[in-house]
Design a protein around this motif. Structure first.
Motif, PDB file in Angstrom:
ATOM      1  N   GLY A   1      -6.879  -0.008   1.684  1.00 60.75           N
ATOM      2  CA  GLY A   1      -5.671  -0.812   1.847  1.00 60.75           C
ATOM      3  C   GLY A   1      -5.667  -1.659   3.103  1.00 60.75           C
ATOM      4  O   GLY A   1      -6.628  -1.639   3.885  1.00 60.75           O
ATOM      5  N   ASN A   2      -4.591  -2.421   3.256  1.00 60.86           N
ATOM      6  CA  ASN A   2      -4.431  -3.324   4.397  1.00 60.86           C
ATOM      7  C   ASN A   2      -5.630  -4.259   4.540  1.00 60.86           C
ATOM      8  O   ASN A   2      -6.138  -4.483   5.637  1.00 60.86           O
TER       9      ASN A   2
ATOM     10  N   ARG B   1      -1.413 -10.808   5.000  1.00 59.25           N
ATOM     11  CA  ARG B   1      -1.615  -9.393   5.350  1.00 59.25           C
ATOM     12  C   ARG B   1      -1.131  -9.129   6.778  1.00 59.25           C
ATOM     13  O   ARG B   1      -0.397  -8.175   7.033  1.00 59.25           O
TER      14      ARG B   1
ATOM     15  N   SER C   1      -2.153  -5.023   0.499  1.00 60.39           N
ATOM     16  CA  SER C   1      -3.522  -5.420   0.164  1.00 60.39           C
ATOM     17  C   SER C   1      -3.450  -6.629  -0.750  1.00 60.39           C
ATOM     18  O   SER C   1      -2.434  -6.850  -1.418  1.00 60.39           O
TER      19      SER C   1
ATOM     20  N   GLN D   1      -7.291  -1.842  -2.433  1.00 65.69           N
ATOM     21  CA  GLN D   1      -6.494  -0.633  -2.178  1.00 65.69           C
ATOM     22  C   GLN D   1      -7.372   0.613  -2.204  1.00 65.69           C
ATOM     23  O   GLN D   1      -7.190   1.520  -1.398  1.00 65.69           O
TER      24      GLN D   1
ATOM     25  N   ASP E   1       0.839  -1.206   0.000  1.00 66.17           N
ATOM     26  CA  ASP E   1       0.000   0.000   0.000  1.00 66.17           C
ATOM     27  C   ASP E   1       0.873   1.256   0.000  1.00 66.17           C
ATOM     28  O   ASP E   1       1.865   1.333   0.728  1.00 66.17           O
TER      29      ASP E   1
END
Ligand SMILES: Nc1nc2c(ncn2[C@@H]2O[C@H](COP(=O)(O)OP(=O)(O)OP(=O)(O)O)[C@@H](O)[C@H]2O)c(=O)[nH]1
Length: 252
Positions: free
Chosen positions: A236-237, A185, A205, A232, A122
């Motif tokens: 994100g994440n 992740r 992501s 994203q 990200d």
């Protein structure tokens, strides 16, 4: 096939600590053997043998260490050097795409499930602007190490381009691929990285696509990418699975 596969990342152990431990053991054995042969000279053949064993172990450890340096191709499955990314030691674009094509052929022929995860760091552009280009190698190395640790065989990991990795998951459907993506992740979010004295938070992501019979490579990749962009765009994440667009009324 890498003969030391069982010592590699995906094989469970790493070669570096192994080389250090065996080297240290060899050194201790040598010193003990010399000391004992000074105390009991009559037993020198036994101690000489002990020394020889210690020396052999040291040579093996050194060779293993040298191979580790010379062959970044010591990737999870000992892929040829031309298929390994020098920086991350994962498969390179050619390597991961050929793994993907092979997995697609298997899935197509035997009707087995197959999933693909596209992983992107990200805000990579912003990170680079803040930290400078020299941070790129540090971040990519840390990320690929975390991904490698969190994956299991026969899943394959490769650097597809720039800041993007692909994971090929044979025999895996979307819900299981989502579990794996979530694990990846979390692994990346947990990296403690310091660049130029600054703590850097890195997140990734993930976009997941499941192979549909008859699908071609471009479509399969595009589906995973679309899911990644969605993840994203959503902040994100996180991990998203590709959902096929609803068909227009009357479409076949
Ligand atoms: N391809 C792939 N599938 C995974 C991975 N981890 C879990 N799965 C699958 O996701 C499902 C749920 O996984 P878990 O909750 O870990 O359950 P599990 O019974 O311990 O899974 P196994 O390790 O296969 O025994 C199972 O079908 C697993 O095979 C992985 O790293 N790669």
């Amino acid at each position: 096939m890498n003969p030391f596969f069982f010592l590699t990342k995906q094989g469970g152990l790493r070669r570096k600590p192994f080389a250090v431990v065996t080297g240290a053991l060899a050194l201790v054995t040598g010193v003990v053997a010399i000391a004992l042969s000074l105390v009991w000279p009559i037993w020198w053949p036994v101690f000489a043998l002990l020394q020889a064993v210690g020396l052999a172990v040291a040579v093996y450890a050194l060779a293993s260490r040298i191979m580790n340096v010379k062959r970044p191709a010591a990737d999870p499955l000992g892929a040829p050097t031309g298929l390994v990314d020098d920086l991350t030691r994962t498969l390179n674009r050619r390597g991961i795409v050929s793994s993907l094509i092979e997995a697609m052929a298997q899935s197509q022929r035997y009707g087995t499930p197959l999933s693909l995860i596209s992983l992107g760091i990200d805000g990579a552009q912003t990170l680079m602007e803040h930290l400078g280009p020299e941070a790129e190698a540090l971040i990519l190395e840390a990320v690929s190490a975390a991904l490698g640790e969190a994956l299991r065989l026969p899943d394959r990991l490769g650097r597809y381009q720039g800041w993007e990795f692909l994971v090929v998951l044979p025999q895996t459907r979307t819900p299981q691929a989502l579990l794996v993506a979530e694990r990846l992740r979390v692994a990346v979010a947990g990296i403690a990285l310091t660049v130029k004295g600054k703590k850097v938070a890195v997140t990734m992501s993930a976009g997941i696509a499941e192979f549909g019979r008859g699908q071609d490579l471009e479509r399969f990749l595009a589906n995973a990418h679309e899911a990644l962009y969605e993840a994203q765009r959503a902040g994100g994440n996180q991990a998203h699975a590709f959902a096929s667009p609803p068909r227009a009324k009357g479409a076949l």
